[in-house]
Design a protein around this motif. Structure first.
Motif, PDB file in Angstrom:
ATOM      1  N   ASN A 192       2.578   6.334  -7.108  1.00  0.00           N
ATOM      2  CA  ASN A 192       1.546   7.183  -7.719  1.00  0.00           C
ATOM      3  C   ASN A 192       1.831   8.665  -7.505  1.00  0.00           C
ATOM      4  O   ASN A 192       1.653   9.474  -8.404  1.00  0.00           O
ATOM      5  CB  ASN A 192       0.162   6.845  -7.167  1.00  0.00           C
ATOM      6  CG  ASN A 192      -0.548   5.826  -8.012  1.00  0.00           C
ATOM      7  OD1 ASN A 192      -0.624   5.948  -9.225  1.00  0.00           O
ATOM      8  ND2 ASN A 192      -1.069   4.798  -7.364  1.00  0.00           N
ATOM      9  N   LYS A 193       2.277   9.010  -6.301  1.00  0.00           N
ATOM     10  CA  LYS A 193       2.547  10.413  -5.967  1.00  0.00           C
ATOM     11  C   LYS A 193       3.609  11.011  -6.893  1.00  0.00           C
ATOM     12  O   LYS A 193       3.467  12.136  -7.367  1.00  0.00           O
ATOM     13  CB  LYS A 193       3.006  10.518  -4.511  1.00  0.00           C
ATOM     14  CG  LYS A 193       3.410  11.917  -4.109  1.00  0.00           C
ATOM     15  CD  LYS A 193       3.909  11.952  -2.681  1.00  0.00           C
ATOM     16  CE  LYS A 193       4.401  13.350  -2.321  1.00  0.00           C
ATOM     17  NZ  LYS A 193       4.898  13.413  -0.952  1.00  0.00           N
ATOM     18  N   SER A 221       1.092   3.996  -3.118  1.00  0.00           N
ATOM     19  CA  SER A 221       0.829   5.405  -2.830  1.00  0.00           C
ATOM     20  C   SER A 221       1.999   6.302  -3.231  1.00  0.00           C
ATOM     21  O   SER A 221       1.821   7.343  -3.871  1.00  0.00           O
ATOM     22  CB  SER A 221       0.532   5.556  -1.331  1.00  0.00           C
ATOM     23  OG  SER A 221       0.458   6.899  -0.974  1.00  0.00           O
ATOM     24  N   GLU A 248       0.825  -1.208   0.000  1.00  0.00           N
ATOM     25  CA  GLU A 248       0.000   0.000   0.000  1.00  0.00           C
ATOM     26  C   GLU A 248       0.861   1.259   0.000  1.00  0.00           C
ATOM     27  O   GLU A 248       0.574   2.225  -0.719  1.00  0.00           O
ATOM     28  CB  GLU A 248      -0.953  -0.024   1.192  1.00  0.00           C
ATOM     29  CG  GLU A 248      -2.045  -1.071   1.034  1.00  0.00           C
ATOM     30  CD  GLU A 248      -2.860  -1.277   2.303  1.00  0.00           C
ATOM     31  OE1 GLU A 248      -2.563  -0.645   3.339  1.00  0.00           O
ATOM     32  OE2 GLU A 248      -3.799  -2.084   2.251  1.00  0.00           O
ATOM     33  N   ASP A 249       1.923   1.253   0.804  1.00  0.00           N
ATOM     34  CA  ASP A 249       2.850   2.388   0.819  1.00  0.00           C
ATOM     35  C   ASP A 249       3.519   2.554  -0.541  1.00  0.00           C
ATOM     36  O   ASP A 249       3.638   3.669  -1.057  1.00  0.00           O
ATOM     37  CB  ASP A 249       3.928   2.205   1.888  1.00  0.00           C
ATOM     38  CG  ASP A 249       3.406   2.425   3.292  1.00  0.00           C
ATOM     39  OD1 ASP A 249       2.304   2.973   3.443  1.00  0.00           O
ATOM     40  OD2 ASP A 249       4.126   2.054   4.237  1.00  0.00           O
TER      41      ASP A 249
END
Length: 166
Positions: free
Chosen positions: A121-122, A118, A114-115
């Motif tokens: 994507n950022k 995220s 999940e990290d």
């Protein structure tokens, strides 16, 4: 703040600086150890290693027995990423590139996945053009002169190289 199994970036930055593929002004944003990567269509096996995510590119370094030597296996400029798909049921992220490459990245656990999704994507899809590497890097402030030449100088240089003239 980054969560999960992201190691201290100071040591990781020292490792990254030893790689030939790093551009002046590039900054390490995250390190994902203990991942596996597969280039779909080219390999049937997941290769263990480490991912370095910078403000310019994602670098996968294959795990080797020689801890002092890290050699990148895959280098993906962030601008080449078209889609990041975080799988729900497995600890996998699928990375689709604009040049038709498709990678599957395996993470050690759900939290790291999940990290990873995220953070990738950022940086792959920034919310402002001023977050793009081309706008924020400071390559020439550290003594690296800008590369510029006239058309005549460029053609002269190219002629010398092609004709093997010193």
């Amino acid at each position: 703040k980054m969560k999960g199994k992201l190691e201290d970036l100071t040591e990781a930055t020292a490792n990254l600086d030893q790689l030939d593929c790093v551009v002046p002004g590039e900054e390490l944003k995250a390190k994902f150890p203990d991942v596996t990567v597969k280039l779909e269509g080219a390999s049937n096996t997941m290769t263990p290693g480490t991912i370095y995510l910078t403000n310019f590119q994602l670098i996968f370094v294959k795990q080797t027995d020689d801890e002092d030597k890290e050699t990148p296996l895959y280098i993906i400029p962030l601008g080449a990423i078209s889609r990041v798909k975080v799988r729900k049921k497995k600890e996998l992220i699928e990375l689709y590139c604009k040049h038709s490459r498709h990678f599957t990245i395996g993470f050690p656990n759900k939290h790291a996945k999940e990290d990873g999704g995220s953070i990738i994507n950022k940086y792959a899809f920034p919310t402002s053009t001023h977050q793009l590497f081309a706008f924020i890097h400071n390559a020439f402030e550290d003594g690296f002169p800008p590369v510029s030449f006239t058309l005549e100088e460029g053609l002269s240089f190219l002629f010398k190289v092609l004709c093997n003239i010193p």
